[in-house]
Enzyme design. Structure first.
Site, PDB file in Angstrom:
ATOM      1  N   GLY A  50       0.845  -1.193  -0.140  1.00 36.50           N
ATOM      2  CA  GLY A  50       0.047  -0.023  -0.044  1.00 36.50           C
ATOM      3  C   GLY A  50       0.841   1.247   0.047  1.00 36.50           C
ATOM      4  O   GLY A  50       1.960   0.943   0.369  1.00 36.50           O
ATOM      5  N   GLN A  55       3.266   9.962   1.210  1.00 36.39           N
ATOM      6  CA  GLN A  55       4.445   9.366   1.371  1.00 36.39           C
ATOM      7  C   GLN A  55       5.254   9.742  -0.007  1.00 36.39           C
ATOM      8  O   GLN A  55       6.618   9.460   0.186  1.00 36.39           O
ATOM      9  CB  GLN A  55       4.334   7.961   1.262  1.00 36.39           C
ATOM     10  N   CYS A 103       6.495   0.040   6.912  1.00 33.01           N
ATOM     11  CA  CYS A 103       6.217   1.229   6.508  1.00 33.01           C
ATOM     12  C   CYS A 103       7.245   1.771   5.193  1.00 33.01           C
ATOM     13  O   CYS A 103       8.416   1.790   5.938  1.00 33.01           O
ATOM     14  CB  CYS A 103       6.007   2.386   7.285  1.00 33.01           C
ATOM     15  N   LEU A 104       6.937   2.176   4.164  1.00 28.04           N
ATOM     16  CA  LEU A 104       8.039   2.544   3.290  1.00 28.04           C
ATOM     17  C   LEU A 104       8.562   3.845   3.788  1.00 28.04           C
ATOM     18  O   LEU A 104       9.769   4.117   3.356  1.00 28.04           O
ATOM     19  CB  LEU A 104       7.488   2.915   1.844  1.00 28.04           C
ATOM     20  N   HIS A 145      -3.991   1.401   7.745  1.00 25.32           N
ATOM     21  CA  HIS A 145      -2.476   2.146   7.839  1.00 25.32           C
ATOM     22  C   HIS A 145      -2.328   3.428   6.815  1.00 25.32           C
ATOM     23  O   HIS A 145      -1.725   4.164   7.055  1.00 25.32           O
ATOM     24  CB  HIS A 145      -1.415   0.861   7.430  1.00 25.32           C
ATOM     25  N   GLU A 146      -2.857   3.047   5.541  1.00 20.38           N
ATOM     26  CA  GLU A 146      -2.756   4.272   4.641  1.00 20.38           C
ATOM     27  C   GLU A 146      -3.672   5.478   4.938  1.00 20.38           C
ATOM     28  O   GLU A 146      -3.233   6.569   4.718  1.00 20.38           O
ATOM     29  CB  GLU A 146      -3.212   3.637   3.097  1.00 20.38           C
ATOM     30  N   HIS A 149      -1.967   7.586   7.170  1.00 24.44           N
ATOM     31  CA  HIS A 149      -0.844   8.615   6.527  1.00 24.44           C
ATOM     32  C   HIS A 149      -1.568   9.842   6.153  1.00 24.44           C
ATOM     33  O   HIS A 149      -1.153  10.709   6.039  1.00 24.44           O
ATOM     34  CB  HIS A 149      -0.474   8.164   5.263  1.00 24.44           C
TER      35      HIS A 149
END
Length: 159
Positions: A50, A55, A103-104, A145-146, A149
Site C-alpha cells: 500500500g 509518502q 512502512c516505506l 495504515h494508509e 498517513h
C-alpha cells in the site's frame, strides 16, 4: 513506464500533516492518473502492499491498497490493486487484531499494531465513481495504515 518517486521518511513534515481532499475538478484528470500510476510503480519497486500520496510528497487524500505476497509480506493475500480517492472509513469492527506492520517511510522498523478486523469504507475511483465496500483481515489493515498517513499518523505512533 511510470516514474519511481522519492519516498518521504520519518521526521519529514509532510508525514505529519493532514492531507487535503481531492477536488471534484481533479477527478478524471491526467495529473491524478499520472500520480496514481507513479505511486503504484513506486510501491511495487519498494515491495510495498500500500502507499499514500503524502509518502511521495503530495499532500492529497489518495491511497493505493494492493495486498500481494512479496519479500516483506510473504503471507499477504492476493488482491487487485485499488486506487482510493478521498477514502473515508465509515465503520470499524470492535474486534481488533494484532499484526506486524512496516512502512516505506519507516524503513528500519516493524511492529505489532492493533487494527480493526473489519472495516467499511467509501471512496472515489479516479473516474469519480463512488464505491462503498468492506475489507477484513490484512487488506483492512492496509487500508487503516494508509488512511492514517492521510491524517498525519505513522504506524509507530500506534505501537
Amino acid at each position: 513506464m511510470s516514474t519511481i518517486l522519492p519516498v518521504a521518511q520519518r521526521g519529514e513534515r509532510i508525514l505529519t500533516a493532514t492531507a487535503a481532499e481531492v477536488a471534484r475538478t481533479e477527478l478524471n484528470s491526467p495529473w491524478l492518473k499520472e500520480l496514481a500510476a507513479a505511486m503504484y510503480a513506486t510501491m511495487l519497486e519498494r515491495n510495498g502492499v500500500g502507499i499514500a500520496a503524502p509518502q511521495v510528497y503530495v499532500s492529497k487524500r489518495v491511497i493505493i491498497v494492493a495486498s500481494r505476497p512479496n519479500s516483506r509480506y510473504p503471507d499477504a493475500p492476493e488482491m487487485d490493486a485499488l486506487v482510493m480517492v478521498n477514502p473515508e472509513i465509515l465503520e470499524k469492527s470492535e474486534l481488533t487484531v494484532l499484526g506486524e506492520e512496516g512502512c516505506l517511510s519507516v524503513s528500519d522498523e516493524r511492529g505489532q499494531v492493533a487494527r480493526a478486523q473489519m472495516i467499511k469504507l467509501r471512496y472515489l475511483t479516479l473516474d469519480a465513481e463512488v464505491v462503498e465496500t468492506s475489507f477484513s483481515g490484512f487488506p483492512a489493515r492496509i487500508v487503516q495504515h494508509e488512511v492514517d498517513h492521510l491524517d498525519g499518523v505513522l504506524f509507530i505512533e500506534r505501537i
